[in-house]
Design an enzyme around this catalytic site. Structure first.
Site, PDB file in Angstrom:
ATOM      1  N   LYS A  31     -43.104  -6.202 -12.631  1.00 27.01           N
ATOM      2  CA  LYS A  31     -42.784  -4.775 -12.538  1.00 27.01           C
ATOM      3  C   LYS A  31     -41.393  -4.509 -13.121  1.00 27.01           C
ATOM      4  CE  LYS A  31     -45.960  -4.287  -8.713  1.00 27.01           C
ATOM      5  NZ  LYS A  31     -46.198  -4.297  -7.276  1.00 27.01           N
ATOM      6  N   GLN A  75     -43.162  -3.999  -1.762  1.00 28.25           N
ATOM      7  CA  GLN A  75     -44.205  -4.969  -2.102  1.00 28.25           C
ATOM      8  C   GLN A  75     -44.920  -5.453  -0.836  1.00 28.25           C
ATOM      9  OE1 GLN A  75     -45.063  -5.895  -5.364  1.00 28.25           O
ATOM     10  NE2 GLN A  75     -46.782  -6.893  -4.341  1.00 28.25           N
ATOM     11  N   ASP A  98     -46.766   4.036  -5.112  1.00 32.38           N
ATOM     12  CA  ASP A  98     -47.959   3.227  -4.864  1.00 32.38           C
ATOM     13  C   ASP A  98     -49.110   4.098  -4.344  1.00 32.38           C
ATOM     14  OD1 ASP A  98     -47.925   0.551  -5.554  1.00 32.38           O
ATOM     15  OD2 ASP A  98     -46.798  -0.069  -3.779  1.00 32.38           O
TER      16      ASP A  98
END
Ligand code: NAP
Length: 258
Positions: A31, A75, A98
């Site tokens: 990322k 994450q 997300d």
């Protein structure tokens, strides 16, 4: 990106990782690399495994208030002692790149969304890019997780597919899968989808990221055998994974425009 910067819009993404899970580390590095490649400002917060809930929530609060940061990604999975639901809920929906916050999940359900979850959105992009219209097609999604299976089914439904969601309690998975014009596998088991589960000519999309018996990255689909039956198939690596990152970059830019 240059066009946005000329207008004074500088997307900024914060990526938070807690603990030292090697797979999570790889995802976070990918990322970060993508941000560098396309010129998105990024900050990485690598916190020790013993980080407390309070410390993590404090960091999210700081990032939520930051003018430089438009998108916040934590994450997952988090170490067991941390409350994942509370952490997701602490991210402001407009910075939730997300799309895991309940507000964003609800918006996806009603088809009026700012962000789409990156992996299912990447799958939809692959389908569209291949010139495939899901309208009226039988689509089967194996897996019902909140981050892949469920939103995937919803996105296919929004595109007018007839969708079946399968899971570990599904009876006769093979016959259900054999009905699929488009089959999406999000199970998390190496080579779980075999050639006898595929309708000839079907589109097979492999979301899985597993390690085989030799430690090599592989998907949920037995690629070598399934490719002989399928009309189109995505590989692992090099299929859904890079699309997930691309969709994250898209969400980071979108967050800066909100
Ligand atoms: P998950 O939360 O573990 O969900 C797995 C799903 O598979 C569950 O719904 C489970 O059913 C179902 N399942 C398990 N065994 C089954 C069986 N024998 N028959 C039918 N269904 C079965 O996993 P996830 O987070 O959705 O991830 C799935 C895979 O995608 C993993 O390999 C993950 O690493 C990968 N992934 C890849 C990306 C990417 O960027 N490419 C992103 C996210 C995830 P139950 O609900 O009944 O338990």
């Amino acid at each position: 990106m240059a066009e946005l910067k000329e207008k004074g819009i500088n997307p900024g993404l914060a990526v938070v990782i807690v603990g030292d899970d090697p797979a999570s580390r790889v995802y976070v590095n990918n990322k970060k690399k993508a941000c560098e490649e396309i010129g998105i400002y990024s900050e990485e917060y690598a916190l020790p495994a013993e980080t407390t809930q309070e410390q993590l929530l404090d960091l999210i609060k700081t990032l939520s208030d930051s003018k430089q940061i438009n998108g916040i990604l934590v994450q997952l999975p988090l170490p067991k002692h941390l409350d994942e639901k509370a952490v997701i809920a602490a991210i402001p929906p407009e910075k939730d790149v997300d799309a895991f916050h309940p507000v964003n999940v609800g918006k996806i359900m009603i088809g009026d969304f700012d962000f789409l979850p990156c992996t299912p959105a990447g799958v939809m992009e692959l389908i569209a890019e291949a010139g495939i219209d899901p309208t009226g097609k039988e689509c089967v999604v194996i897996g019902r997780s909140n981050i892949v299976g469920k939103p995937q089914a919803m996105l296919l439904l929004h595109k007018n597919a007839t969708v079946t969601i399968c899971h570990s309690k599904t009876v006769d998975l093979k016959s259900v899968c054999r009905r699929a014009d488009i089959l999406v596998a999000a199970v998390g088991k190496a080579k779980f989808v075999t050639a006898d589960m595929i309708k000839p000519g079907a589109v097979v999309i492999d979301v899985g990221m597993n390690r085989d018996e030799n430690g090599k990255l592989c998907g949920d689909v037995d690629f070598e055998n399934v490719k002989e039956v399928a009309g189109a198939i995505t590989p692992v690596p090099g299929g859904v994974g890079p699309m997930t990152i691309a969709m994250l970059m898209k969400n980071a830019v979108k967050a800066a425009l909100l």
